[in-house]
Each structure stands twice: as structure tokens, then as C-alpha cells.
Design an enzyme around this catalytic site. Structure first.
Site, PDB file in Angstrom:
ATOM      1  N   ILE A 190     -12.421  -5.449   8.146  1.00 45.68           N
ATOM      2  CA  ILE A 190     -11.512  -4.125   8.377  1.00 45.68           C
ATOM      3  C   ILE A 190     -11.831  -3.240   7.222  1.00 45.68           C
ATOM      4  O   ILE A 190     -11.277  -2.855   6.017  1.00 45.68           O
ATOM      5  CB  ILE A 190     -10.054  -4.508   7.848  1.00 45.68           C
ATOM      6  CG1 ILE A 190     -10.163  -5.709   6.904  1.00 45.68           C
ATOM      7  CG2 ILE A 190      -9.667  -5.073   9.229  1.00 45.68           C
ATOM      8  CD1 ILE A 190      -8.754  -5.871   6.452  1.00 45.68           C
ATOM      9  N   TYR A 206       0.913  -1.245  -0.080  1.00 47.64           N
ATOM     10  CA  TYR A 206      -0.144  -0.021   0.033  1.00 47.64           C
ATOM     11  C   TYR A 206       0.799   1.310  -0.080  1.00 47.64           C
ATOM     12  O   TYR A 206       0.476   2.663  -0.138  1.00 47.64           O
ATOM     13  CB  TYR A 206      -1.116   0.054   1.321  1.00 47.64           C
ATOM     14  CG  TYR A 206      -1.772  -1.107   1.398  1.00 47.64           C
ATOM     15  CD1 TYR A 206      -2.064  -2.018   0.212  1.00 47.64           C
ATOM     16  CD2 TYR A 206      -2.600  -1.322   2.739  1.00 47.64           C
ATOM     17  CE1 TYR A 206      -2.728  -3.381   0.459  1.00 47.64           C
ATOM     18  CE2 TYR A 206      -3.534  -2.427   2.664  1.00 47.64           C
ATOM     19  CZ  TYR A 206      -3.470  -3.416   1.723  1.00 47.64           C
ATOM     20  OH  TYR A 206      -4.358  -4.524   1.863  1.00 47.64           O
ATOM     21  N   ARG A 254     -12.877  -0.079   5.111  1.00 48.94           N
ATOM     22  CA  ARG A 254     -12.036   1.414   4.840  1.00 48.94           C
ATOM     23  C   ARG A 254     -13.029   2.645   4.470  1.00 48.94           C
ATOM     24  O   ARG A 254     -13.983   2.317   3.577  1.00 48.94           O
ATOM     25  CB  ARG A 254     -11.006   1.119   3.352  1.00 48.94           C
ATOM     26  CG  ARG A 254     -10.339   2.384   3.048  1.00 48.94           C
ATOM     27  CD  ARG A 254     -11.001   2.576   1.673  1.00 48.94           C
ATOM     28  NE  ARG A 254     -11.142   1.601   0.738  1.00 48.94           N
ATOM     29  CZ  ARG A 254     -11.480   1.599  -0.497  1.00 48.94           C
ATOM     30  NH1 ARG A 254     -11.711   2.948  -0.945  1.00 48.94           N
ATOM     31  NH2 ARG A 254     -11.599   0.607  -1.444  1.00 48.94           N
ATOM     32  N   ASN A 313     -19.507   2.819  11.094  1.00 48.51           N
ATOM     33  CA  ASN A 313     -18.941   1.545  10.752  1.00 48.51           C
ATOM     34  C   ASN A 313     -18.720   0.827  12.301  1.00 48.51           C
ATOM     35  O   ASN A 313     -18.418  -0.535  12.008  1.00 48.51           O
ATOM     36  CB  ASN A 313     -17.758   1.458   9.731  1.00 48.51           C
ATOM     37  CG  ASN A 313     -18.175   1.798   8.269  1.00 48.51           C
ATOM     38  OD1 ASN A 313     -19.310   2.141   8.174  1.00 48.51           O
ATOM     39  ND2 ASN A 313     -17.065   1.986   7.775  1.00 48.51           N
ATOM     40  N   ARG A 354     -18.345   8.289   8.358  1.00 48.37           N
ATOM     41  CA  ARG A 354     -18.457   7.003   8.196  1.00 48.37           C
ATOM     42  C   ARG A 354     -17.639   6.045   9.283  1.00 48.37           C
ATOM     43  O   ARG A 354     -18.009   4.877   9.645  1.00 48.37           O
ATOM     44  CB  ARG A 354     -18.483   6.125   6.772  1.00 48.37           C
ATOM     45  CG  ARG A 354     -19.227   6.892   5.973  1.00 48.37           C
ATOM     46  CD  ARG A 354     -18.959   6.378   4.265  1.00 48.37           C
ATOM     47  NE  ARG A 354     -20.144   6.770   3.533  1.00 48.37           N
ATOM     48  CZ  ARG A 354     -20.159   6.776   2.218  1.00 48.37           C
ATOM     49  NH1 ARG A 354     -18.834   6.590   1.815  1.00 48.37           N
ATOM     50  NH2 ARG A 354     -21.021   6.949   1.641  1.00 48.37           N
TER      51      ARG A 354
HETATM   52  P1  NAP Z   1     -14.515  -2.135   1.625  1.00 50.70           P
HETATM   53  O1  NAP Z   1     -13.991  -1.625   2.996  1.00 50.70           O
HETATM   54  O2  NAP Z   1     -15.227  -3.396   1.458  1.00 50.70           O
HETATM   55  O3  NAP Z   1     -15.044  -0.794   1.070  1.00 50.70           O
HETATM   56  C1  NAP Z   1     -14.587   0.429   0.857  1.00 50.70           C
HETATM   57  C2  NAP Z   1     -15.528   1.487   0.503  1.00 50.70           C
HETATM   58  O4  NAP Z   1     -16.834   1.507   1.023  1.00 50.70           O
HETATM   59  C3  NAP Z   1     -15.143   2.621  -0.005  1.00 50.70           C
HETATM   60  O5  NAP Z   1     -15.444   2.926  -1.188  1.00 50.70           O
HETATM   61  C4  NAP Z   1     -15.868   3.571   1.040  1.00 50.70           C
HETATM   62  O6  NAP Z   1     -16.260   4.593   0.321  1.00 50.70           O
HETATM   63  C5  NAP Z   1     -17.133   2.676   1.261  1.00 50.70           C
HETATM   64  N1  NAP Z   1     -17.627   2.920   2.402  1.00 50.70           N
HETATM   65  C6  NAP Z   1     -17.047   2.953   3.830  1.00 50.70           C
HETATM   66  N2  NAP Z   1     -17.925   2.866   4.713  1.00 50.70           N
HETATM   67  C7  NAP Z   1     -19.355   3.305   4.127  1.00 50.70           C
HETATM   68  C8  NAP Z   1     -20.445   3.393   4.597  1.00 50.70           C
HETATM   69  N3  NAP Z   1     -20.686   3.438   5.981  1.00 50.70           N
HETATM   70  N4  NAP Z   1     -21.574   3.635   3.770  1.00 50.70           N
HETATM   71  C9  NAP Z   1     -21.488   3.636   2.388  1.00 50.70           C
HETATM   72  N5  NAP Z   1     -20.045   3.312   1.842  1.00 50.70           N
HETATM   73  C10 NAP Z   1     -19.048   3.049   2.567  1.00 50.70           C
HETATM   74  O7  NAP Z   1     -12.824  -2.186   0.708  1.00 50.70           O
HETATM   75  P2  NAP Z   1     -11.487  -2.250   0.697  1.00 50.70           P
HETATM   76  O8  NAP Z   1     -10.835  -1.250   0.872  1.00 50.70           O
HETATM   77  O9  NAP Z   1     -11.336  -3.016  -0.552  1.00 50.70           O
HETATM   78  O10 NAP Z   1     -11.391  -3.549   1.876  1.00 50.70           O
HETATM   79  C11 NAP Z   1     -11.071  -3.154   3.034  1.00 50.70           C
HETATM   80  C12 NAP Z   1      -9.499  -3.211   3.512  1.00 50.70           C
HETATM   81  O11 NAP Z   1      -9.129  -4.780   3.428  1.00 50.70           O
HETATM   82  C13 NAP Z   1      -8.505  -2.534   2.516  1.00 50.70           C
HETATM   83  O12 NAP Z   1      -8.600  -1.063   2.940  1.00 50.70           O
HETATM   84  C14 NAP Z   1      -7.139  -3.061   2.923  1.00 50.70           C
HETATM   85  O13 NAP Z   1      -6.671  -2.776   4.249  1.00 50.70           O
HETATM   86  C15 NAP Z   1      -7.724  -4.666   2.828  1.00 50.70           C
HETATM   87  N6  NAP Z   1      -7.464  -5.204   1.620  1.00 50.70           N
HETATM   88  C16 NAP Z   1      -6.628  -6.548   1.699  1.00 50.70           C
HETATM   89  C17 NAP Z   1      -6.291  -7.123   0.639  1.00 50.70           C
HETATM   90  C18 NAP Z   1      -5.654  -8.408   0.635  1.00 50.70           C
HETATM   91  O14 NAP Z   1      -5.088  -8.682  -0.694  1.00 50.70           O
HETATM   92  N7  NAP Z   1      -5.229  -8.761   1.776  1.00 50.70           N
HETATM   93  C19 NAP Z   1      -6.800  -6.584  -0.768  1.00 50.70           C
HETATM   94  C20 NAP Z   1      -7.769  -5.551  -0.707  1.00 50.70           C
HETATM   95  C21 NAP Z   1      -7.991  -4.854   0.559  1.00 50.70           C
HETATM   96  P3  NAP Z   1     -15.630   6.174   1.157  1.00 50.70           P
HETATM   97  O15 NAP Z   1     -14.010   6.031   1.278  1.00 50.70           O
HETATM   98  O16 NAP Z   1     -16.089   7.246   0.003  1.00 50.70           O
HETATM   99  O17 NAP Z   1     -16.205   6.544   2.383  1.00 50.70           O
END
Ligand code: NAP
Length: 276
Positions: free
Chosen positions: A230, A51, A232, A242, A238
Site C-alpha cells: 500500500i 490518521y 503512499r 506505482n 507517482r
Molecule cells: P511508503 O509508502 O513506503 O513510502 C512513502 C514515501 O515514498 C513518500 O515519501 C513518497 O514521497 C515516496 N514515494 C512514493 N512513490 C514513490 C516513487 N514512485 N518514487 C520515489 N518515491 C516515492 O511509506 P508509508 O506511507 O510509511 O507506508 C504506506 C502506508 O502504510 C501508509 O500510508 C499507511 O496507509 C500504512 N501504514 C500503516 C502502519 C500501521 O501501523 N499499520 C504504519 C505506517 C503506515 P512523495 O509523497 O513525495 O511522493
């Protein structure tokens, strides 16, 4: 400050069941949002070498004044760290960038099976656990086959496997395998990564019925399934939303309705082909 429950890993280390994800935030954004997340009560922070934001995460953690024992910091390393010595060097680099003395949970980010060295990386992780550099060790994006190989060749299963998991991808088979081997399942993209999941009518209906938001319904779904999530966000309002999920109890009927969203694996990033 909300009370966030924790799950006990096999070695007794306690891991919060809800944390803050930092992909794809850059260093400055990660610093700003992790500071806000810690202020809001988050105690699990997820970052990675890939990242390129560990320095920002570390600055926010150090500025918070929160004692290391009160926090749970997860980071990961890339393919260049696959090897016994290489994993130890990769971890030293994680620590240097974070500016911390210890990592709570270190993960092999992707198995990169074509590279063929994840078992050696695991042996390196076992040394880091033994010498106390890390409190717990795990993997990410490992299939049951990859996990079985670690178990067969080293006798030790990971404490955690962080995989892509949400109501579209409930990963039932993987969760069952994890349970059998005492591996905690951590969900990435827990609320669907900003795509259409939170606009699903089924989720909107359940949210309306409980007076909660779609994101809260999905985060509670993870909790009731025994998963660590987790989410984001870059929207400060938010952050508390969350976290405010623990008073919600989804009924068996709610869980059945959410089960209809299962896409049977469509959309999973394939670890045989993808990785860094
Ligand atoms: P996520 O957390 O499922 O979704 C993030 C999205 O949801 C953003 O667009 C955010 O928008 C929106 N959001 C957040 N809270 C919300 C709410 N209360 N209402 C409506 N929309 C909301 O997706 P992710 O970031 O892909 O996954 C989470 C974490 O997993 C990552 O940040 C990373 O740390 C980890 N990850 C790990 C891998 C791996 O290979 N191990 C891969 C990908 C991710 P806004 O920002 O506009 O609020």
C-alpha cells in the site's frame, strides 16, 4: 486503466494486491489524493482512525461514484476500541467518519499487549464479521506470538496481518507463520517510507536493467513474494508509476540481490513498546 490482480482471503473475499496508503495525509490532502488514486485505477485504500483523515477518504470515495463492490476499503481502530463492545463501537465510529455502510477490511491497529485486551477486541471483530458490518477482519503489527494467542483463544486466525515490511525488513519468519495459518501479509512502508531504501545501489541497478524505477522494482518484489502493498504518495505523477509494475518479472538473481538488503530486524517498530 491498469488491471490489478487480487488475492483471495480465506473467506473468499478478493483483496487487490496493490493499494494506496493515506498516512500521514490530513483530511483535505487525503481527499485530494484518494480522488486522484481512484482516478488512476487504485481500488484498495488504506486509512485508520489514528490518521484522522477518514472523513476526507470517505468524501473522495463517495464523489468517485465507484460502486462499493468495486472498492476495497481498509481502516483500523485504536486501543480505546479494545474490548468486545468497544470494538463494535469503534467500527461504528469508523463507518460514521467514512460515511460508508460497510468496511471491506477492519484491522486492530496495534496489539498494545500492555493494555491486555486485544483478544477481546478480536472477539468483537468476530461479531462484526458475523453480522456483515465488515467483509474481512485482520490485525496490524501483530507478532506470531500475538497471532497464536488469538488462534488459541478464539479458534480464528485473522484474514490479514499488516506489518512493516520491505527489502530491509523481509520478515521471513512472520511470513512463514502467516502462510501456515492462511493469513495474507500486507506490507506497510512498502517502499521504505521515503527514506534511503529507493537509493540503494542494488535497487537502482536492477531498475536500470529492467527499464523501471526503483519504486517499481520494490513494489514488484512485494508482488512476487505474494504480499499486498500500500504505497503512499503525495506526488500525483507517482500514482500511475506505482501501479505500472505488473509487466515486470524479477529474476531469481534479482531476488537474491534484493535479499542482501536484509537488516535482520533493525528498525522494526516494536509492538511490545509502540502502539496507539
Ligand atoms: P511508503 O509508502 O513506503 O513510502 C512513502 C514515501 O515514498 C513518500 O515519501 C513518497 O514521497 C515516496 N514515494 C512514493 N512513490 C514513490 C516513487 N514512485 N518514487 C520515489 N518515491 C516515492 O511509506 P508509508 O506511507 O510509511 O507506508 C504506506 C502506508 O502504510 C501508509 O500510508 C499507511 O496507509 C500504512 N501504514 C500503516 C502502519 C500501521 O501501523 N499499520 C504504519 C505506517 C503506515 P512523495 O509523497 O513525495 O511522493
Amino acid at each position: 486503466m491498469p488491471e490489478i490482480p487480487s488475492v483471495g482471503l480465506r473467506n473468499g473475499v478478493e483483496m487487490p494486491v496493490l493499494g494506496f496508503g493515506t498516512w500521514p495525509l490530513d483530511e483535505a490532502e487525503a481527499e485530494r489524493m484518494v480522488s486522484a488514486a481512484l482516478e488512476a485505477g487504485y481500488r484498495l485504500i488504506d486509512t485508520a482512525e489514528e490518521y484522522a483523515n477518514e472523513r476526507g477518504v470517505g468524501r473522495a470515495i463517495r464523489a468517485s461514484g465507484i460502486a462499493p463492490g468495486e472498492l476495497f476499503v481498509t481502516t483500523k481502530f485504536n486501543k480505546s476500541g479494545h474490548g468486545v463492545e468497544e470494538a463494535q463501537r469503534a467500527c461504528a465510529d469508523n463507518l460514521e467518519r467514512l460515511g460508508l455502510e460497510r468496511i471491506d477490511l477492519l484491522l486492530i491497529h496495534w496489539p498494545n499487549p500492555g493494555h491486555g485486551r486485544y483478544v477481546d477486541a478480536w472477539r468483537g471483530m468476530l461479531r462484526l464479521l458475523e453480522d456483515g458490518t465488515v467483509r474481512a477482519i485482520g490485525v496490524s503489527n501483530f507478532t506470531p506470538e500475538h497471532l497464536q494467542r488469538l488462534i488459541d483463544e478464539t479458534g480464528v486466525a485473522p484474514h490479514v496481518n499488516q506489518i512493516q515490511l520491505n527489502p530491509y525488513l523481509p520478515r521471513t519468519e512472520e511470513r512463514r507463520f502467516h502462510e501456515t495459518h492462511g493469513i495474507v501479509t500486507e506490507s506497510w512502508a512498502p517502499i521504505g517510507s521515503g527514506r534511503e531504501l529507493l537509493r540503494e545501489p542494488v535497487i537502482e541497478t536492477i531498475a536500470r536493467e529492467h527499464g523501471k524505477t526503483p519504486a517499481q522494482v520494490v513494489l514488484r518484489w512485494h508482488g512476487q513474494l505474494g504480499l499486498v502493498a500500500i504505497p503512499r504518495t503525495t506526488t500525483p505523477s507517482r500514482l500511475p508509476e506505482n501501479l505500472d509494475v505488473f509487466d515486470l518479472q524479477l529474476t531469481p538473481e534479482d531476488l537474491d540481490r534484493l535479499a542482501t538488503l536484509d537488516r535482520h530486524g533493525a528498525g522494526i517498530l516494536d509492538p511490545e513498546r509502540f502502539g496507539h
